[in-house]
Scaffold this active site. Structure first.
Site, PDB file in Angstrom:
ATOM      1  N   TYR A 214     -16.499-157.919  37.612  1.00  0.00           N
ATOM      2  CA  TYR A 214     -15.258-157.596  36.879  1.00  0.00           C
ATOM      3  C   TYR A 214     -14.648-158.820  36.194  1.00  0.00           C
ATOM      4  O   TYR A 214     -13.746-158.679  35.368  1.00  0.00           O
ATOM      5  CB  TYR A 214     -14.199-156.995  37.810  1.00  0.00           C
TER       6      TYR A 214
ATOM      7  N   HIS B 153     -23.184-154.135  44.712  1.00  0.00           N
ATOM      8  CA  HIS B 153     -22.541-153.374  43.643  1.00  0.00           C
ATOM      9  C   HIS B 153     -23.450-152.274  43.087  1.00  0.00           C
ATOM     10  O   HIS B 153     -23.049-151.135  42.901  1.00  0.00           O
ATOM     11  CB  HIS B 153     -22.126-154.332  42.533  1.00  0.00           C
TER      12      HIS B 153
HETATM   13  P1  NDP Z   1      -9.700-144.420  37.665  1.00  0.00           P
HETATM   14  O1  NDP Z   1     -10.115-143.025  37.967  1.00  0.00           O
HETATM   15  O2  NDP Z   1      -9.017-145.203  38.737  1.00  0.00           O
HETATM   16  O3  NDP Z   1      -8.802-144.358  36.363  1.00  0.00           O
HETATM   17  C1  NDP Z   1      -8.183-145.498  35.819  1.00  0.00           C
HETATM   18  C2  NDP Z   1      -7.518-145.088  34.497  1.00  0.00           C
HETATM   19  O4  NDP Z   1      -6.505-144.102  34.745  1.00  0.00           O
HETATM   20  C3  NDP Z   1      -6.850-146.247  33.799  1.00  0.00           C
HETATM   21  O5  NDP Z   1      -7.022-146.024  32.399  1.00  0.00           O
HETATM   22  C4  NDP Z   1      -5.381-146.111  34.174  1.00  0.00           C
HETATM   23  O6  NDP Z   1      -4.553-146.584  33.132  1.00  0.00           O
HETATM   24  C5  NDP Z   1      -5.233-144.600  34.314  1.00  0.00           C
HETATM   25  N1  NDP Z   1      -4.269-144.223  35.369  1.00  0.00           N
HETATM   26  C6  NDP Z   1      -4.108-144.781  36.590  1.00  0.00           C
HETATM   27  N2  NDP Z   1      -3.153-144.162  37.284  1.00  0.00           N
HETATM   28  C7  NDP Z   1      -2.670-143.168  36.496  1.00  0.00           C
HETATM   29  C8  NDP Z   1      -1.664-142.195  36.661  1.00  0.00           C
HETATM   30  N3  NDP Z   1      -0.953-142.118  37.792  1.00  0.00           N
HETATM   31  N4  NDP Z   1      -1.433-141.334  35.636  1.00  0.00           N
HETATM   32  C9  NDP Z   1      -2.158-141.404  34.493  1.00  0.00           C
HETATM   33  N5  NDP Z   1      -3.125-142.322  34.277  1.00  0.00           N
HETATM   34  C10 NDP Z   1      -3.393-143.196  35.269  1.00  0.00           C
HETATM   35  O7  NDP Z   1     -11.026-145.180  37.142  1.00  0.00           O
HETATM   36  P2  NDP Z   1     -11.694-146.603  37.365  1.00  0.00           P
HETATM   37  O8  NDP Z   1     -12.957-146.589  36.618  1.00  0.00           O
HETATM   38  O9  NDP Z   1     -10.793-147.737  37.088  1.00  0.00           O
HETATM   39  O10 NDP Z   1     -12.051-146.617  38.917  1.00  0.00           O
HETATM   40  C11 NDP Z   1     -11.179-147.144  39.896  1.00  0.00           C
HETATM   41  C12 NDP Z   1     -11.750-148.391  40.526  1.00  0.00           C
HETATM   42  O11 NDP Z   1     -12.995-148.126  41.175  1.00  0.00           O
HETATM   43  C13 NDP Z   1     -12.106-149.508  39.547  1.00  0.00           C
HETATM   44  O12 NDP Z   1     -10.969-150.152  39.018  1.00  0.00           O
HETATM   45  C14 NDP Z   1     -12.972-150.366  40.424  1.00  0.00           C
HETATM   46  O13 NDP Z   1     -12.181-151.120  41.317  1.00  0.00           O
HETATM   47  C15 NDP Z   1     -13.799-149.296  41.146  1.00  0.00           C
HETATM   48  N6  NDP Z   1     -15.075-148.970  40.443  1.00  0.00           N
HETATM   49  C16 NDP Z   1     -16.255-149.264  41.082  1.00  0.00           C
HETATM   50  C17 NDP Z   1     -17.460-148.998  40.478  1.00  0.00           C
HETATM   51  C18 NDP Z   1     -18.729-149.338  41.179  1.00  0.00           C
HETATM   52  O14 NDP Z   1     -19.774-149.389  40.519  1.00  0.00           O
HETATM   53  N7  NDP Z   1     -18.717-149.569  42.473  1.00  0.00           N
HETATM   54  C19 NDP Z   1     -17.552-148.386  39.133  1.00  0.00           C
HETATM   55  C20 NDP Z   1     -16.249-148.050  38.562  1.00  0.00           C
HETATM   56  C21 NDP Z   1     -15.088-148.333  39.220  1.00  0.00           C
HETATM   57  P3  NDP Z   1      -3.622-147.917  33.214  1.00  0.00           P
HETATM   58  O15 NDP Z   1      -4.389-148.980  33.963  1.00  0.00           O
HETATM   59  O16 NDP Z   1      -3.428-148.241  31.779  1.00  0.00           O
HETATM   60  O17 NDP Z   1      -2.360-147.523  33.909  1.00  0.00           O
END
Ligand code: NDP
Length: 284
Positions: free
Chosen positions: A53, A115
């Site tokens: 990241y 990962h």
């Molecule tokens: P999420 O499902 O957590 O969605 C994140 C998105 O949703 C962002 O655009 C955020 O916007 C928005 N959001 C967050 N909260 C709200 C809310 N209450 N209402 C409306 N919109 C919201 O997806 P991620 O892909 O970020 O997954 C979460 C975490 O999982 C990652 O950050 C990472 O730590 C992990 N991950 C691990 C992976 C792996 O390969 N092991 C792969 C992908 C993710 P904003 O930030 O602008 O508020």
């Protein structure tokens, strides 16, 4: 706002991990420092980062800026094994983990996760290094991410330390029944990434209806659905202070069995959000 102790703990093989953590993929620079610090100030006690990241420095800074004691926070980082895509010079997990600790400015992480499986490196070697990282005290617990069913079996076969955790994509549209059963078979904690599916299901009439009934938002309903499932952790990402608070404010209501089933019934084919070219051949 809930207190940190209102957040349930998921336990597996001696590991105890807060059921909601702050996700940090695509959270960069000062925004990452601020969002991690804000999350900890409002009650989160769990940070999910990764070497990949590019924000371990900022996650460490956010932790220190929050004023919360290091040993009150569960810190997860993830490493790639074998030849690093981003840095072929770093081709072993142990030095890579030491670098992660330096960036985080921590002596240890609470959880070190592979990962992605790397086809260029045998799982046996990956797991040997992961176990060695635990024995050397670089991490307290170990886990895997994005492994297929057969890969989980292979990893468990070679593990000489408890392999306590798996992190995979999971949200209302994506059925993960088989992999969740595999986690249960080995008594592993399950962590959902993309736990709110980046908001994809927020307008679903079923979710809107349940949200109205509980006076909560769609995000809160989806996250509650996550953590009400056995041994399940969610790491929603947000850099928006109000959303960081919203996503943690889910401990004062309960979904009924019927509501849980209605949300689970939203699953549908081809619902994966994350499937990079280096992903394994998924079981679904
Ligand atoms: P999420 O499902 O957590 O969605 C994140 C998105 O949703 C962002 O655009 C955020 O916007 C928005 N959001 C967050 N909260 C709200 C809310 N209450 N209402 C409306 N919109 C919201 O997806 P991620 O892909 O970020 O997954 C979460 C975490 O999982 C990652 O950050 C990472 O730590 C992990 N991950 C691990 C992976 C792996 O390969 N092991 C792969 C992908 C993710 P904003 O930030 O602008 O508020």
């Amino acid at each position: 706002m809930p207190r940190p102790e209102d957040c349930p703990l998921v336990t597996a093989h001696g590991m105890s991990i807060p059921a909601v953590g702050i996700g940090t993929f695509m959270s960069l620079g000062q925004q990452c420092v601020d969002s991690v610090a804000h999350a900890l100030k409002v009650g989160y006690r769990h940070i999910d980062t990764a070497r990949f990241y590019g924000n371990e420095v900022e996650c460490g800074e956010g932790l220190r800026a929050s004023g919360v004691a290091r040993d009150h926070v569960f810190v997860t980082t993830k490493a790639l094994h074998g030849a690093e895509w981003s840095n072929p010079a770093v081709n072993r997990m142990l030095p890579a983990t030491e670098e992660s600790l330096k960036r985080l400015k921590l002596d240890y992480v609470d959880l070190l996760v592979i990962h992605w499986p790397n086809p260029a490196t045998p799982i046996k070697d990956t797991i040997a290094d992961l176990c060695e990282a635990k024995r050397r005290g670089l991490t307290r617990n170990i886990g895997i991410s994005n492994f297929t069913l057969a890969m989980v079996d292979e990893a468990q076969r070679h593990a000489t330390e408890p392999l306590a955790y798996m992190q995979n994509e999971y949200h209302p549209y994506l059925d993960q029944t088989k992999l969740r059963a595999k986690a249960a078979q080995y008594d592993m904690a399950w962590a959902s990434y993309c736990p709110i599916g980046k908001g994809a299901a927020f307008e679903e009439p079923v979710i809107v209806k349940i949200a109205k009934a509980h006076g909560k938002t769609s995000a809160q309903i989806v996250l509650r659905w996550q953590i009400q499932q056995p041994k399940t952790i969610a790491v929603p990402k947000s850099v928006t202070p109000s959303r960081i608070e919203e996503n943690f404010n889910i401990f004062d209501f309960v979904l009924s069995a019927a509501e849980m089933a209605e949300i689970s019934a939203l699953k549908r084919p081809n619902a994966r959000i994350v499937s990079p070219p280096f992903a394994p051949k998924w079981d679904d």
